[in-house]
Write a protein that holds these residues in place. Structure first.
Motif, PDB file in Angstrom:
ATOM      1  N   SER A   1       0.806  -1.224   0.000  1.00  0.00           N
ATOM      2  CA  SER A   1       0.000   0.000   0.000  1.00  0.00           C
ATOM      3  C   SER A   1       0.839   1.273   0.000  1.00  0.00           C
ATOM      4  O   SER A   1       0.295   2.360  -0.219  1.00  0.00           O
ATOM      5  CB  SER A   1      -0.933   0.002   1.214  1.00  0.00           C
TER       6      SER A   1
ATOM      7  N   THR B   1       3.111   2.107  -2.141  1.00  0.00           N
ATOM      8  CA  THR B   1       3.718   2.234  -3.471  1.00  0.00           C
ATOM      9  C   THR B   1       3.076   3.354  -4.282  1.00  0.00           C
ATOM     10  O   THR B   1       1.861   3.544  -4.254  1.00  0.00           O
ATOM     11  CB  THR B   1       3.563   0.909  -4.244  1.00  0.00           C
TER      12      THR B   1
ATOM     13  N   VAL C   1       2.303   4.400  -8.040  1.00  0.00           N
ATOM     14  CA  VAL C   1       2.150   3.700  -9.317  1.00  0.00           C
ATOM     15  C   VAL C   1       1.963   4.706 -10.451  1.00  0.00           C
ATOM     16  O   VAL C   1       1.156   5.636 -10.342  1.00  0.00           O
ATOM     17  CB  VAL C   1       0.951   2.733  -9.275  1.00  0.00           C
TER      18      VAL C   1
ATOM     19  N   LEU D   1      -5.630  -1.253  -8.565  1.00  0.00           N
ATOM     20  CA  LEU D   1      -4.700  -0.742  -7.571  1.00  0.00           C
ATOM     21  C   LEU D   1      -4.967   0.680  -7.051  1.00  0.00           C
ATOM     22  O   LEU D   1      -4.423   1.053  -6.012  1.00  0.00           O
ATOM     23  CB  LEU D   1      -3.277  -0.762  -8.156  1.00  0.00           C
TER      24      LEU D   1
ATOM     25  N   GLN E   1      -5.744   1.064  -3.562  1.00  0.00           N
ATOM     26  CA  GLN E   1      -4.920   0.209  -2.720  1.00  0.00           C
ATOM     27  C   GLN E   1      -3.565   0.839  -2.413  1.00  0.00           C
ATOM     28  O   GLN E   1      -2.975   0.576  -1.367  1.00  0.00           O
ATOM     29  CB  GLN E   1      -4.721  -1.149  -3.417  1.00  0.00           C
ATOM     30  N   VAL E   2      -3.090   1.697  -3.317  1.00  0.00           N
ATOM     31  CA  VAL E   2      -1.717   2.193  -3.209  1.00  0.00           C
ATOM     32  C   VAL E   2      -1.657   3.645  -2.730  1.00  0.00           C
ATOM     33  O   VAL E   2      -2.674   4.328  -2.619  1.00  0.00           O
ATOM     34  CB  VAL E   2      -0.992   2.063  -4.562  1.00  0.00           C
ATOM     35  N   LYS E   3      -0.444   4.098  -2.462  1.00  0.00           N
ATOM     36  CA  LYS E   3      -0.210   5.452  -1.945  1.00  0.00           C
ATOM     37  C   LYS E   3      -0.618   6.521  -2.950  1.00  0.00           C
ATOM     38  O   LYS E   3      -1.262   7.518  -2.601  1.00  0.00           O
ATOM     39  CB  LYS E   3       1.268   5.603  -1.578  1.00  0.00           C
TER      40      LYS E   3
ATOM     41  N   TYR F   1      -1.484   7.080  -7.494  1.00  0.00           N
ATOM     42  CA  TYR F   1      -1.701   6.411  -8.770  1.00  0.00           C
ATOM     43  C   TYR F   1      -1.915   7.473  -9.842  1.00  0.00           C
ATOM     44  O   TYR F   1      -2.708   8.406  -9.664  1.00  0.00           O
ATOM     45  CB  TYR F   1      -2.929   5.503  -8.695  1.00  0.00           C
TER      46      TYR F   1
END
Length: 282
Positions: free
Chosen positions: A210, A212, A214, A243, A246-248, A250
């Motif tokens: 989480s 990351t 992207v 994602l 889900q990620v930091k 995007y």
């Protein structure tokens, strides 16, 4: 992931540009340096796609070095049986080290490549005491990186700081399990049609790290197919529904025109500059 055996037919499409991927000579200098203390260096792995070779990522690496933002320190060559040999010289003075990943059996399936990426990251952690890593991956290499992040990576492994998937067929390949202009993204970003592989990625999305950032890059050659000739815009952008929440962070970048063709995106100046800016700033 389920039934990866059927992926071999999908991968064949991505191998259409294989003729462009000529094998470079393997560097002869063996790695002898190791670190005995933790480092703040964050290496960036450059991973090629199906049918690729060192030549697939040479241009991107050269652009990064020319910018004076990063420097290649190692080449990790994975044999057909999964053994990894390294060449180059890791120097602690290099602020942003680059590791070029080369799969000698470049038609391997996604789970195999995911395991191999994991083996390389583990080696870097043990030998150079890294705490984090970035991954830039073209085409199927990006699918393999997602598999590594979801199904191979352990909590004790280095963090995945930044992930740059370029022209990644995360939800299908034109001419195999997708037809041009047949699939669409709904208002919430969800792809109307989901491949079996995509559904498996989605089921495991909570395992993707989480913390990351992207940066998805995809192509459109403007011929009406809404694709880069192999991967549709919808397939590449299906990464968002997978994602984004889900990620930091995007974000996406669309590249258009003749040089947005699937096998040309890893040799595209606009892609190079966008990646350099994203990873290492001004």
């Amino acid at each position: 992931m389920k039934k990866y055996g059927i992926l071999i037919t999908i991968l064949l499409i991505l191998g259409l540009g294989t003729g462009l991927f000529l094998l470079n000579k393997t560097p002869s200098k063996n790695v002898v340096t190791v670190s005995t203390k933790a480092t703040n260096q964050v290496p960036t792995l450059y991973v090629h796609g199906y049918g690729g070779s060192a030549n697939s990522t040479n241009a991107m690496i050269a652009a990064a070095e020319k910018s004076d933002k990063a420097q290649k320190v190692l080449t990790a060559i994975v044999s057909s049986t999964g053994d990894v040999t390294y060449s180059g010289d890791w120097q602690e003075s290099v602020k942003n080290p680059i590791i070029q990943v080369v799969f000698k059996r470049s038609n391997a399936q996604i789970p195999e490549e995911g395991e191999w990426i994991g083996k390389i990251v583990t080696h870097l952690q043990k030998s150079y005491k890294i705490k984090a890593v970035n991954i830039i991956a073209h085409s199927m290499g990006g699918s393999s990186a997602v598999y590594w992040a979801e199904s191979v990576r352990k909590e004790s492994d280095p963090k995945l700081n930044n992930f740059v998937p370029i022209a990644v067929p995360i939800n299908g390949v034109l001419g195999m399990n997708e037809e041009a202009n047949k699939n669409v993204l709904l208002k919430n970003g969800e792809p109307k049609s989901k491949s079996e592989n995509y559904q498996s990625y989605y089921e495991n999305r909570k395992k993707f790290p989480s913390n990351t950032n992207v940066f998805v890059i995809y192509g459109d050659i403007d011929d009406g197919s809404n694709s880069d000739t192999a991967v549709s815009i919808v397939s590449a952008r299906s990464m968002s529904y997978l994602l984004k929440d889900q990620v930091k962070s995007y974000k996406e970048l669309k590249i258009t025109g003749e040089n947005a063709q699937h096998s040309k995106l890893h040799s595209n100046d606009k892609v190079d500059q966008a990646v350099i800016q994203f990873l290492w700033g001004k």
